[in-house]
Scaffold this motif. Structure first.
Motif, PDB file in Angstrom:
ATOM      1  N   SER A  94      -6.757  34.310   6.036  1.00 13.32           N
ATOM      2  CA  SER A  94      -7.601  33.131   5.774  1.00 13.32           C
ATOM      3  C   SER A  94      -8.891  33.570   5.090  1.00 13.32           C
ATOM      4  O   SER A  94      -9.260  34.756   5.126  1.00 13.32           O
ATOM      5  CB  SER A  94      -7.952  32.388   7.076  1.00 13.32           C
ATOM      6  N   GLY A  95      -9.568  32.592   4.508  1.00 12.65           N
ATOM      7  CA  GLY A  95     -10.840  32.870   3.859  1.00 12.65           C
ATOM      8  C   GLY A  95     -11.897  33.261   4.885  1.00 12.65           C
ATOM      9  O   GLY A  95     -12.747  34.120   4.623  1.00 12.65           O
ATOM     10  N   PHE A  96     -11.856  32.628   6.043  1.00 14.08           N
ATOM     11  CA  PHE A  96     -12.840  32.954   7.079  1.00 14.08           C
ATOM     12  C   PHE A  96     -12.698  34.427   7.468  1.00 14.08           C
ATOM     13  O   PHE A  96     -13.675  35.180   7.526  1.00 14.08           O
ATOM     14  CB  PHE A  96     -12.654  32.035   8.302  1.00 14.08           C
ATOM     15  N   ASN A  99     -14.040  36.764   4.543  1.00 12.72           N
ATOM     16  CA  ASN A  99     -15.502  36.861   4.421  1.00 12.72           C
ATOM     17  C   ASN A  99     -16.117  37.585   5.618  1.00 12.72           C
ATOM     18  O   ASN A  99     -16.989  38.442   5.467  1.00 12.72           O
ATOM     19  CB  ASN A  99     -16.123  35.457   4.339  1.00 12.72           C
ATOM     20  N   HIS A 120     -21.449  29.540   3.254  1.00 14.31           N
ATOM     21  CA  HIS A 120     -20.469  29.112   4.262  1.00 14.31           C
ATOM     22  C   HIS A 120     -20.597  29.898   5.570  1.00 14.31           C
ATOM     23  O   HIS A 120     -20.985  31.070   5.585  1.00 14.31           O
ATOM     24  CB  HIS A 120     -19.061  29.322   3.684  1.00 14.31           C
ATOM     25  N   SER A 122     -18.509  31.345   7.399  1.00 16.15           N
ATOM     26  CA  SER A 122     -17.743  32.610   7.508  1.00 16.15           C
ATOM     27  C   SER A 122     -18.573  33.793   7.008  1.00 16.15           C
ATOM     28  O   SER A 122     -18.512  34.886   7.587  1.00 16.15           O
ATOM     29  CB  SER A 122     -16.436  32.510   6.716  1.00 16.15           C
ATOM     30  N   GLU A 165     -21.969  31.734  -2.908  1.00 12.76           N
ATOM     31  CA  GLU A 165     -20.723  31.035  -3.271  1.00 12.76           C
ATOM     32  C   GLU A 165     -20.807  30.739  -4.760  1.00 12.76           C
ATOM     33  O   GLU A 165     -21.906  30.620  -5.312  1.00 12.76           O
ATOM     34  CB  GLU A 165     -20.626  29.701  -2.517  1.00 12.76           C
ATOM     35  N   SER A 169     -19.750  24.504  -1.368  1.00 14.53           N
ATOM     36  CA  SER A 169     -18.711  23.662  -0.767  1.00 14.53           C
ATOM     37  C   SER A 169     -19.165  22.254  -0.403  1.00 14.53           C
ATOM     38  O   SER A 169     -18.369  21.333  -0.428  1.00 14.53           O
ATOM     39  CB  SER A 169     -18.167  24.344   0.485  1.00 14.53           C
ATOM     40  N   ASP A 194     -18.236  34.342  -3.280  1.00 13.64           N
ATOM     41  CA  ASP A 194     -17.154  33.616  -2.609  1.00 13.64           C
ATOM     42  C   ASP A 194     -16.675  32.519  -3.557  1.00 13.64           C
ATOM     43  O   ASP A 194     -17.377  31.542  -3.795  1.00 13.64           O
ATOM     44  CB  ASP A 194     -17.688  33.028  -1.284  1.00 13.64           C
ATOM     45  N   ALA A 196     -14.289  30.410  -3.104  1.00  9.71           N
ATOM     46  CA  ALA A 196     -13.433  29.450  -2.386  1.00  9.71           C
ATOM     47  C   ALA A 196     -13.230  28.157  -3.177  1.00  9.71           C
ATOM     48  O   ALA A 196     -12.117  27.656  -3.284  1.00  9.71           O
ATOM     49  CB  ALA A 196     -14.034  29.142  -1.016  1.00  9.71           C
ATOM     50  N   HIS A 197     -14.331  27.627  -3.738  1.00 10.62           N
ATOM     51  CA  HIS A 197     -14.222  26.335  -4.431  1.00 10.62           C
ATOM     52  C   HIS A 197     -14.256  26.489  -5.947  1.00 10.62           C
ATOM     53  O   HIS A 197     -14.389  25.502  -6.675  1.00 10.62           O
ATOM     54  CB  HIS A 197     -15.321  25.386  -3.935  1.00 10.62           C
ATOM     55  N   THR A 227     -10.295  32.323  -2.034  1.00 12.74           N
ATOM     56  CA  THR A 227      -9.479  31.751  -0.964  1.00 12.74           C
ATOM     57  C   THR A 227      -8.308  30.995  -1.590  1.00 12.74           C
ATOM     58  O   THR A 227      -8.373  30.539  -2.726  1.00 12.74           O
ATOM     59  CB  THR A 227     -10.282  30.840  -0.010  1.00 12.74           C
ATOM     60  N   LYS A 230      -7.304  26.185  -0.985  1.00  9.53           N
ATOM     61  CA  LYS A 230      -7.939  25.010  -1.601  1.00  9.53           C
ATOM     62  C   LYS A 230      -7.189  24.712  -2.908  1.00  9.53           C
ATOM     63  O   LYS A 230      -6.071  24.222  -2.832  1.00  9.53           O
ATOM     64  CB  LYS A 230      -9.428  25.273  -1.755  1.00  9.53           C
ATOM     65  N   GLY A 236      -4.920  31.569   2.917  1.00 11.91           N
ATOM     66  CA  GLY A 236      -5.218  33.000   2.811  1.00 11.91           C
ATOM     67  C   GLY A 236      -6.379  33.245   1.874  1.00 11.91           C
ATOM     68  O   GLY A 236      -7.040  32.305   1.420  1.00 11.91           O
TER      69      GLY A 236
HETATM   70  C1  PLP Z   1     -17.081  28.481   0.795  1.00  8.56           C
HETATM   71  C2  PLP Z   1     -15.979  28.750   1.757  1.00  8.56           C
HETATM   72  N1  PLP Z   1     -15.688  30.025   2.050  1.00  8.56           N
HETATM   73  C3  PLP Z   1     -14.708  30.330   2.922  1.00  8.56           C
HETATM   74  C4  PLP Z   1     -13.981  29.348   3.549  1.00  8.56           C
HETATM   75  C5  PLP Z   1     -12.934  29.725   4.549  1.00  8.56           C
HETATM   76  O1  PLP Z   1     -11.667  29.697   3.959  1.00  8.56           O
HETATM   77  P1  PLP Z   1     -10.375  29.382   4.820  1.00  8.56           P
HETATM   78  O2  PLP Z   1     -10.323  27.899   4.990  1.00  8.56           O
HETATM   79  O3  PLP Z   1      -9.255  29.939   4.008  1.00  8.56           O
HETATM   80  O4  PLP Z   1     -10.510  30.082   6.127  1.00  8.56           O
HETATM   81  C6  PLP Z   1     -14.234  28.009   3.249  1.00  8.56           C
HETATM   82  C7  PLP Z   1     -13.419  26.951   3.886  1.00  8.56           C
HETATM   83  O5  PLP Z   1     -13.799  26.019   4.445  1.00  8.56           O
HETATM   84  C8  PLP Z   1     -15.269  27.694   2.335  1.00  8.56           C
HETATM   85  O6  PLP Z   1     -15.577  26.431   2.047  1.00  8.56           O
END
Ligand code: PLP
Length: 376
Positions: A94-96, A99, A120, A122, A165, A169, A194, A196-197, A227, A230, A236
């Motif tokens: 996962s992304g969490f 990070n 975020h 994480s 980021e 987000s 990061d 993620a988005h 990540t 999304k 992952g």
């Molecule tokens: C900016 C950011 N980083 C990391 C994450 C964590 O990713 P994941 O949902 O894969 O655990 C999120 C998810 O909410 C996010 O918005």
């Protein structure tokens, strides 16, 4: 007597901060992070079906350093390495996890991490759990970053990191990556981005907002986290960076070492999804999304990205408006403290490639009527 949590829950309710999970697949999606509408794409579903039909294992059954490392993990990481032009890549469940593990591993005693005030949870939790000192920079404010770097230079005995980021987000604005990179060079820092988005959506080919920067500067002082839950429609995260950094993560990253490797089908789908990003279908979805983003900027404001915050302020009011929008068939959610700063409750309007112009116009009309009646 074991602790009873009812009083704490009551406290959250009294503050309007109580949350519950609700299954909702009704209403037009203005809330998920499925920006390219990949999450239910038949081609990805078929990839999962054929994976299992060919005898693919369900579980990896062990951590990566033991028997859990499988062909699919290796194939994904090799693919990602080429795709993101990175020296090395490492897949996390996962992304969490990615990070948190990254920051608790590479930010050590004597180091300093400068992090954006809106980063975020994480990353923030990773920074706080690390042995490094940390400084919070004002959101996207380059002078605050420079000031923090000056302070960090005085405090640090080791490495300075800047954690940001690419596309924020909850606000949908973009980090000034090129300028942050220049600062990182000037202060000998490593920039952690990061994506993620950003991944799948931003950058000339959807590789993330850092795409051009990385093509130009390489990964010497950059680490990216992509990540996969999304825009990629799966789950992952891939950390991309220098070989020594990834090698160290494999050897010292507790969230990597002491955790069962992801289901191989997860890695398989992520690879298919990355392949799709560069195929015609991916390009078309990105173009459709960009049309919707332009219209949303005209109608709702924001930064022209796929995340548009409609600021309300008060938690209870934000909840009321989001509920009323859901009742009208638009699935949009209220975001409250502690996810966003106190007093900045909002509707987080999230756009995806499958929304039509009509959907968006209907959404904006309904919202505008509701906001007017709230103000009256
Ligand atoms: C900016 C950011 N980083 C990391 C994450 C964590 O990713 P994941 O949902 O894969 O655990 C999120 C998810 O909410 C996010 O918005």
């Amino acid at each position: 007597m074991p602790r009873d949590f009812t009083a704490r829950i009551g406290h959250l309710k009294a503050q309007g901060r109580y949350r519950r999970c609700s299954i909702s697949d009704s209403g037009i999606d203005f809330t998920s992070n499925d920006y390219l509408a990949f999450a239910q794409l038949p081609i990805l579903q078929e990839a999962a079906i054929s994976f299992f039909q060919a005898g693919g294992a369900v579980g990896s059954a062990a951590s990566r350093l033991l028997r859990g490392y499988m062909d699919e993990h290796s194939a994904l990481e090799k693919f990602a390495q080429t795709y993101f032009s990175a020296p090395s890549a490492l897949f996390f469940i996962s992304g969490f996890q990615a990070n948190y593990t990254l920051l608790t591993t590479i930010a050590d005693r004597g180091d300093v991490v400068i992090f954006d005030s809106l980063i975020h949870a994480s990353s923030r939790d990773g920074v706080q759990a690390s042995l490094a000192k940390h400084i919070r920079a004002e959101h996207n404010d380059l002078s605050s970053y420079e000031l923090s770097l000056k302070k960090a230079k005085e405090m640090a005995r080791g490495q300075i990191y800047i954690a940001v980021e690419s596309v924020y987000s909850m606000d949908g604005d973009e980090a000034p990556l090129a300028a942050l990179y220049e600062l990182a060079c000037a202060y000998d820092a490593i920039l952690i981005i990061d994506e993620a988005h950003g991944v799948g959506v931003s950058g000339p080919n959807g590789k993330g907002l850092s795409e051009s920067l990385v093509e130009r500067e390489g990964y010497e002082r950059i680490i990216t986290v992509h990540t996969c839950g999304k825009a990629l429609g799966a789950a992952g995260a891939l950390i991309c960076g220098r070989e020594d950094i990834i090698d160290y993560m494999i050897n010292a990253g507790r969230g990597f070492i002491y955790s069962t490797a992801s289901m191989p089908v997860q890695a398989h789908i992520v690879r298919k999804s990355l392949e799709l990003l560069q195929a015609e279908q991916g390009i078309q979805q990105r173009q459709k999304l960009s049309v919707i983003c332009k219209l949303a900027k005209e109608l709702l404001g924001g930064h022209g990205t796929h995340i548009v915050p409609v600021m309300i302020g008060d938690d209870a009011q934000a909840l009321r408006v989001s509920q009323a929008m859901q009742d009208k068939g638009y699935d949009v959610r209220a975001i409250r403290y502690p996810t966003v700063p106190k007093g900045s409750a909002r509707l987080r309007v999230s756009l995806n490639a499958d929304l039509s112009e009509e959907d968006l116009r209907g959404f904006c009309e309904a919202l505008s009527l509701l906001l007017k009646s709230e103000a009256a």
